[in-house]
Design a protein around this motif. Structure first.
Motif, PDB file in Angstrom:
ATOM      1  N   TYR A   1      83.928 -76.941  73.341  1.00  0.00           N
ATOM      2  CA  TYR A   1      82.793 -77.142  72.993  1.00  0.00           C
ATOM      3  C   TYR A   1      82.540 -78.333  71.819  1.00  0.00           C
ATOM      4  O   TYR A   1      83.481 -78.269  71.242  1.00  0.00           O
ATOM      5  CB  TYR A   1      81.900 -75.918  72.389  1.00  0.00           C
ATOM      6  CG  TYR A   1      81.724 -74.754  73.452  1.00  0.00           C
ATOM      7  CD1 TYR A   1      80.742 -74.731  74.275  1.00  0.00           C
ATOM      8  CD2 TYR A   1      82.837 -73.981  73.249  1.00  0.00           C
ATOM      9  CE1 TYR A   1      80.682 -73.706  75.127  1.00  0.00           C
ATOM     10  CE2 TYR A   1      82.913 -72.712  74.317  1.00  0.00           C
ATOM     11  CZ  TYR A   1      81.810 -72.763  75.171  1.00  0.00           C
ATOM     12  OH  TYR A   1      81.659 -71.601  76.197  1.00  0.00           O
TER      13      TYR A   1
ATOM     14  N   SER B   1      80.125 -80.606  69.198  1.00  0.00           N
ATOM     15  CA  SER B   1      78.999 -80.865  68.409  1.00  0.00           C
ATOM     16  C   SER B   1      77.837 -81.901  68.926  1.00  0.00           C
ATOM     17  O   SER B   1      78.415 -82.683  69.812  1.00  0.00           O
ATOM     18  CB  SER B   1      79.334 -80.890  66.802  1.00  0.00           C
ATOM     19  OG  SER B   1      79.854 -82.507  66.504  1.00  0.00           O
TER      20      SER B   1
ATOM     21  N   ARG C   1      81.921 -84.063  67.954  1.00  0.00           N
ATOM     22  CA  ARG C   1      83.251 -83.436  67.392  1.00  0.00           C
ATOM     23  C   ARG C   1      83.668 -82.267  68.191  1.00  0.00           C
ATOM     24  O   ARG C   1      82.605 -81.207  68.599  1.00  0.00           O
ATOM     25  CB  ARG C   1      82.894 -83.048  65.753  1.00  0.00           C
ATOM     26  CG  ARG C   1      82.913 -84.212  64.992  1.00  0.00           C
ATOM     27  CD  ARG C   1      82.662 -83.972  63.468  1.00  0.00           C
ATOM     28  NE  ARG C   1      81.358 -83.458  63.086  1.00  0.00           N
ATOM     29  CZ  ARG C   1      80.973 -82.851  62.166  1.00  0.00           C
ATOM     30  NH1 ARG C   1      81.974 -82.628  61.160  1.00  0.00           N
ATOM     31  NH2 ARG C   1      79.720 -82.652  62.001  1.00  0.00           N
TER      32      ARG C   1
ATOM     33  N   LEU D   1      84.433 -78.285  68.727  1.00  0.00           N
ATOM     34  CA  LEU D   1      84.261 -77.283  67.874  1.00  0.00           C
ATOM     35  C   LEU D   1      85.378 -76.104  68.193  1.00  0.00           C
ATOM     36  O   LEU D   1      85.744 -76.253  69.394  1.00  0.00           O
ATOM     37  CB  LEU D   1      82.901 -76.657  67.917  1.00  0.00           C
ATOM     38  CG  LEU D   1      81.852 -77.834  67.594  1.00  0.00           C
ATOM     39  CD1 LEU D   1      80.548 -77.302  67.732  1.00  0.00           C
ATOM     40  CD2 LEU D   1      81.897 -78.062  66.062  1.00  0.00           C
TER      41      LEU D   1
ATOM     42  N   ASP E   1      77.802 -76.142  58.609  1.00  0.00           N
ATOM     43  CA  ASP E   1      77.270 -75.675  59.843  1.00  0.00           C
ATOM     44  C   ASP E   1      77.162 -76.905  60.979  1.00  0.00           C
ATOM     45  O   ASP E   1      76.401 -77.661  60.545  1.00  0.00           O
ATOM     46  CB  ASP E   1      75.892 -74.864  59.707  1.00  0.00           C
ATOM     47  CG  ASP E   1      75.795 -73.746  58.831  1.00  0.00           C
ATOM     48  OD1 ASP E   1      77.079 -73.068  58.808  1.00  0.00           O
ATOM     49  OD2 ASP E   1      75.058 -73.591  57.913  1.00  0.00           O
ATOM     50  N   VAL E   2      78.030 -76.668  62.082  1.00  0.00           N
ATOM     51  CA  VAL E   2      77.809 -77.656  63.194  1.00  0.00           C
ATOM     52  C   VAL E   2      77.788 -76.840  64.259  1.00  0.00           C
ATOM     53  O   VAL E   2      78.573 -76.033  64.839  1.00  0.00           O
ATOM     54  CB  VAL E   2      79.027 -78.523  63.274  1.00  0.00           C
ATOM     55  CG1 VAL E   2      79.046 -79.721  64.362  1.00  0.00           C
ATOM     56  CG2 VAL E   2      79.358 -79.050  61.759  1.00  0.00           C
ATOM     57  N   GLY E   3      76.501 -76.898  64.877  1.00  0.00           N
ATOM     58  CA  GLY E   3      75.983 -76.192  66.064  1.00  0.00           C
ATOM     59  C   GLY E   3      76.284 -74.818  65.668  1.00  0.00           C
ATOM     60  O   GLY E   3      75.702 -74.212  64.769  1.00  0.00           O
TER      61      GLY E   3
END
Ligand code: ZN
Length: 137
Positions: A3, A5, A9, A11, A124-126
């Motif tokens: 997955y 972001s 990036r 994840l 917090d990313v996604g």
């Protein structure tokens, strides 16, 4: 499956072994596995890397440590990170012993130094939360 972001990036995809680590980050807690004979270890895995014991437990660490080594990416080698340059990738020796890798944030990249005291910083990313470090307060 990987997955990404919104900024591109990659994840993490938690597994049954790594989920407590990533769940901890989401709750602003740094959780690592701890062997009753050898202390904390990282990265999450099924057995202690020293004795191969599987009787480890999850424990919470302070998130505090010191920079062991670092580099500054000023070129943007990864297209997904090009918008973040310059940024620091550091090896951090946690006070409890394990050495982790992460970005050092919330300071000028030229202020980072070997031996610098840092503390955990959570981004917090996604749907994920990533671990980084910032200068210790
Ligand atoms: Zn062990």
């Amino acid at each position: 499956m990987v997955y990404f972001s919104p900024d591109g990036r990659p994840l993490p995809t938690p597994t049954p072994i790594t989920a407590p680590y990533f769940d901890g980050l989401r709750n602003r807690r740094l959780m690592l596995q701890r062997c009753p004979r050898h202390g904390y270890f990282f990265y999450p895995r099924g057995r202690c890397p020293h004795c191969l014991g599987d009787d480890w437990e999850w424990g919470e660490l302070s998130g505090r440590g010191t920079v062991y080594s670092f580099t500054v990416d000023r070129a943007g080698h990864d297209p997904a990170l090009a918008g973040r340059i310059p940024y620091v990738v550091a090896l951090v020796d946690l006070d409890e012993g394990p050495r982790l890798v992460g970005n050092v944030v919330d300071c000028d990249v030229d202020a980072v130094a070997v031996g610098m005291a840092v503390e955990a910083a959570y981004e917090d990313v996604g749907d994920a939360t990533l671990l980084g470090f910032r200068p210790a307060s």
